[in-house]
Motif scaffolding. Structure first.
Motif, PDB file in Angstrom:
ATOM      1  N   GLN A 162       0.747  -1.019  -0.036  1.00 29.50           N
ATOM      2  CA  GLN A 162       0.126   0.113  -0.045  1.00 29.50           C
ATOM      3  C   GLN A 162       1.115   1.162   0.116  1.00 29.50           C
ATOM      4  N   SER A 163       0.506   2.449  -0.579  1.00 33.77           N
ATOM      5  CA  SER A 163       1.178   3.406  -0.937  1.00 33.77           C
ATOM      6  C   SER A 163       0.454   4.693  -0.221  1.00 33.77           C
ATOM      7  N   ALA A 164       1.042   5.857   0.183  1.00 38.54           N
ATOM      8  CA  ALA A 164       0.406   6.852   0.549  1.00 38.54           C
ATOM      9  C   ALA A 164      -0.357   7.794  -0.382  1.00 38.54           C
ATOM     10  N   THR A 165       0.241   7.602  -1.632  1.00 36.74           N
ATOM     11  CA  THR A 165      -0.181   8.605  -2.505  1.00 36.74           C
ATOM     12  C   THR A 165      -0.544   7.665  -3.959  1.00 36.74           C
ATOM     13  N   GLU A 166      -1.374   8.219  -5.012  1.00 38.79           N
ATOM     14  CA  GLU A 166      -1.322   7.642  -6.148  1.00 38.79           C
ATOM     15  C   GLU A 166       0.229   7.764  -6.971  1.00 38.79           C
ATOM     16  N   ALA A 167       0.592   8.753  -6.834  1.00 38.10           N
ATOM     17  CA  ALA A 167       2.069   9.037  -7.333  1.00 38.10           C
ATOM     18  C   ALA A 167       3.110   8.012  -6.746  1.00 38.10           C
ATOM     19  N   ALA A 168       3.128   7.901  -5.747  1.00 42.56           N
ATOM     20  CA  ALA A 168       4.028   6.761  -5.064  1.00 42.56           C
ATOM     21  C   ALA A 168       3.773   5.370  -5.538  1.00 42.56           C
ATOM     22  N   GLY A 169       2.140   5.122  -5.539  1.00 42.45           N
ATOM     23  CA  GLY A 169       1.990   3.736  -6.033  1.00 42.45           C
ATOM     24  C   GLY A 169       2.466   3.473  -7.495  1.00 42.45           C
ATOM     25  N   LYS A 170       2.364   4.408  -8.421  1.00 41.90           N
ATOM     26  CA  LYS A 170       2.775   4.376  -9.842  1.00 41.90           C
ATOM     27  C   LYS A 170       4.305   4.204  -9.743  1.00 41.90           C
ATOM     28  N   LYS A 171       5.096   5.019  -9.034  1.00 38.34           N
ATOM     29  CA  LYS A 171       6.594   4.641  -8.693  1.00 38.34           C
ATOM     30  C   LYS A 171       6.990   3.341  -8.288  1.00 38.34           C
ATOM     31  N   LYS A 172       6.210   2.787  -7.295  1.00 37.60           N
ATOM     32  CA  LYS A 172       6.474   1.413  -7.084  1.00 37.60           C
ATOM     33  C   LYS A 172       6.453   0.487  -7.947  1.00 37.60           C
ATOM     34  N   ILE A 173       5.175   0.614  -8.792  1.00 38.92           N
ATOM     35  CA  ILE A 173       4.983  -0.127 -10.040  1.00 38.92           C
ATOM     36  C   ILE A 173       5.974  -0.181 -11.010  1.00 38.92           C
ATOM     37  N   GLU A 174       6.692   1.032 -11.244  1.00 33.92           N
ATOM     38  CA  GLU A 174       7.657   1.443 -12.317  1.00 33.92           C
ATOM     39  C   GLU A 174       8.713   0.410 -11.888  1.00 33.92           C
ATOM     40  N   MET A 175       9.152   0.399 -10.594  1.00 35.76           N
ATOM     41  CA  MET A 175      10.189  -0.761  -9.990  1.00 35.76           C
ATOM     42  C   MET A 175      10.037  -1.947 -10.654  1.00 35.76           C
ATOM     43  N   PHE A 176       9.026  -2.484 -10.522  1.00 35.55           N
ATOM     44  CA  PHE A 176       8.793  -3.912 -11.164  1.00 35.55           C
ATOM     45  C   PHE A 176       8.757  -3.878 -12.946  1.00 35.55           C
ATOM     46  N   ASN A 177       8.101  -2.989 -13.130  1.00 30.15           N
ATOM     47  CA  ASN A 177       7.709  -3.165 -14.788  1.00 30.15           C
ATOM     48  C   ASN A 177       8.957  -2.611 -15.272  1.00 30.15           C
ATOM     49  N   ASP A 178       9.865  -1.454 -15.099  1.00 30.15           N
ATOM     50  CA  ASP A 178      10.859  -0.991 -15.860  1.00 30.15           C
ATOM     51  C   ASP A 178      12.341  -1.142 -15.207  1.00 30.15           C
ATOM     52  N   GLN A 179      12.447  -1.473 -13.993  1.00 27.46           N
ATOM     53  CA  GLN A 179      13.713  -1.514 -13.484  1.00 27.46           C
ATOM     54  C   GLN A 179      14.383  -2.883 -13.045  1.00 27.46           C
ATOM     55  N   GLY A 180      13.523  -3.859 -13.557  1.00 32.13           N
ATOM     56  CA  GLY A 180      13.753  -5.329 -13.542  1.00 32.13           C
ATOM     57  C   GLY A 180      13.599  -6.069 -12.187  1.00 32.13           C
ATOM     58  N   GLU A 181      12.766  -5.502 -11.497  1.00 33.07           N
ATOM     59  CA  GLU A 181      12.449  -6.395 -10.144  1.00 33.07           C
ATOM     60  C   GLU A 181      11.855  -7.648 -10.417  1.00 33.07           C
ATOM     61  N   ILE A 182      10.755  -7.725 -11.352  1.00 34.05           N
ATOM     62  CA  ILE A 182      10.090  -8.890 -11.560  1.00 34.05           C
ATOM     63  C   ILE A 182      11.197  -9.967 -12.104  1.00 34.05           C
ATOM     64  N   ASP A 183      11.934  -9.694 -12.786  1.00 32.69           N
ATOM     65  CA  ASP A 183      12.979 -10.526 -13.269  1.00 32.69           C
ATOM     66  C   ASP A 183      13.910 -11.085 -12.351  1.00 32.69           C
ATOM     67  N   VAL A 184      14.030 -10.084 -11.069  1.00 35.01           N
ATOM     68  CA  VAL A 184      14.904 -10.818 -10.044  1.00 35.01           C
ATOM     69  C   VAL A 184      14.101 -11.972  -9.468  1.00 35.01           C
ATOM     70  N   PHE A 185      12.796 -11.727  -9.104  1.00 35.27           N
ATOM     71  CA  PHE A 185      11.798 -12.574  -8.532  1.00 35.27           C
ATOM     72  C   PHE A 185      11.974 -14.040  -9.442  1.00 35.27           C
ATOM     73  N   LYS A 186      11.873 -13.809 -10.735  1.00 37.48           N
ATOM     74  CA  LYS A 186      11.828 -15.033 -11.661  1.00 37.48           C
ATOM     75  C   LYS A 186      13.221 -15.741 -11.705  1.00 37.48           C
ATOM     76  N   ARG A 187      14.277 -14.979 -11.729  1.00 37.73           N
ATOM     77  CA  ARG A 187      15.401 -15.562 -11.655  1.00 37.73           C
ATOM     78  C   ARG A 187      15.937 -16.237 -10.425  1.00 37.73           C
ATOM     79  N   LEU A 188      15.352 -15.852  -9.057  1.00 33.71           N
ATOM     80  CA  LEU A 188      15.652 -16.632  -8.066  1.00 33.71           C
ATOM     81  C   LEU A 188      14.738 -17.683  -7.944  1.00 33.71           C
ATOM     82  N   GLY A 189      13.806 -17.885  -8.635  1.00 37.58           N
ATOM     83  CA  GLY A 189      12.889 -19.069  -8.506  1.00 37.58           C
ATOM     84  C   GLY A 189      11.852 -18.880  -7.684  1.00 37.58           C
ATOM     85  N   PHE A 190      11.065 -17.591  -7.387  1.00 36.58           N
ATOM     86  CA  PHE A 190      10.037 -17.397  -6.496  1.00 36.58           C
ATOM     87  C   PHE A 190       8.757 -17.903  -7.292  1.00 36.58           C
ATOM     88  N   LYS A 191       8.810 -18.289  -8.580  1.00 38.82           N
ATOM     89  CA  LYS A 191       7.653 -18.759  -9.451  1.00 38.82           C
ATOM     90  C   LYS A 191       6.256 -18.012  -9.263  1.00 38.82           C
TER      91      LYS A 191
END
Length: 263
Positions: A162-191
């Protein structure tokens, strides 16, 4: 309209049925864009309620959803419930139009209405459940489709940021979509099963995702590896992505799939 209709029990259905045109599910069987998910949480007070809801899901709702082009319906119980377990139901839709057409079809499906009468028409003095909390989520661009794990004994972790503002929430989503955080999860086998932004539902703004492990020991090992991963450290070290700026609450719920769960 039946009082306990499966599709009219949440605000989501009423909203989308009003604003979206009905479409045949046949045109929605090959998703080309990000999927949508409905995440339902049934609050129950007794084993009798749980049995009634589970029988409806297993014998009536899930087969009907599959006929209408829904490929995966996950049903989970809490690993360590505080009292009577809650039921978590994850329903995959190819698009908003698919969601609309499926929910409208439930109201006109005479077979479903008859077969599911015990649940749909449960009396007020003996309701099928205490309450349904429902959220509509849009899949992340970097993981636009649900990925069901191998069908074997597993545990699932449902996490919400949960984020305090919509802007903060969008920025957190950016980490997953654009900065490779999802790829880290997949590479480490989180399925990972899905990542979604809550577009309608409680506790907004938030993002929700589901990951899976063989057991609790594997969960601990995976999160330890994640915390020390060089790529994750690089991403999280960027000042604008600091959790103190983007996230003000994290919830984690450990779940176990039912025997008939399709996830």
């Amino acid at each position: 309209m039946k009082r306990r209709s499966f599709v009219k029990s949440t605000l989501l259905t009423g909203v989308t049925a009003t604003v979206l045109p009905a479409m045949s599910y046949a045109t929605e069987t090959a998703p080309k864009t990000a999927e949508y998910y409905e995440l339902r949480v049934y609050s129950l007070k007794s084993p009798e309620q749980q049995k009634l809801v589970e029988n409806f899901l297993k014998d009536t709702a899930i087969p009907a959803l599959n006929r209408l082009g829904v490929k995966h319906v996950g049903v989970f119980t809490e690993m360590k419930p505080e009292s009577q377990t809650r039921l978590f139901v994850l329903i995959q839709f190819n698009s908003l139009a698919h969601f609309s057409s499926v929910t409208e079809s439930f109201d006109t499906d005479a077979q479903l209405q008859t077969k599911g009468a015990a649940y749909l028409n449960a009396p007020a003095a003996s309701p099928a459940y205490e309450r349904i909390e429902s959220s509509l989520l849009k899949a992340f661009v970097h993981m636009p489709h649900l990925e069901a794990p191998e069908n074997k004994a597993r545990i699932f972790e449902l996490r919400q940021y949960q984020s305090a503002t919509e802007a903060a929430g969008k920025k957190k989503i950016e980490m997953f979509n654009d900065q490779g955080e999802i790829d880290v999860f997949k590479r480490l086998g989180f399925k990972p099963v899905f990542w979604g932004e809550t577009v309608i539902g409680p506790q907004r703004p938030n993002l929700t995702y589901m990951i899976t492990f063989d057991d609790m020991e594997a969960k601990s090992a995976h999160w330890k590896a994640f915390g020390s991963d060089p790529e994750w450290k690089k991403i999280s070290a960027v000042p604008e992505y600091a959790d103190a700026l983007l996230v003000n609450k994290i919830t984690s719920t450990m779940l176990v799939p039912t025997a008939y769960s399709q996830i």
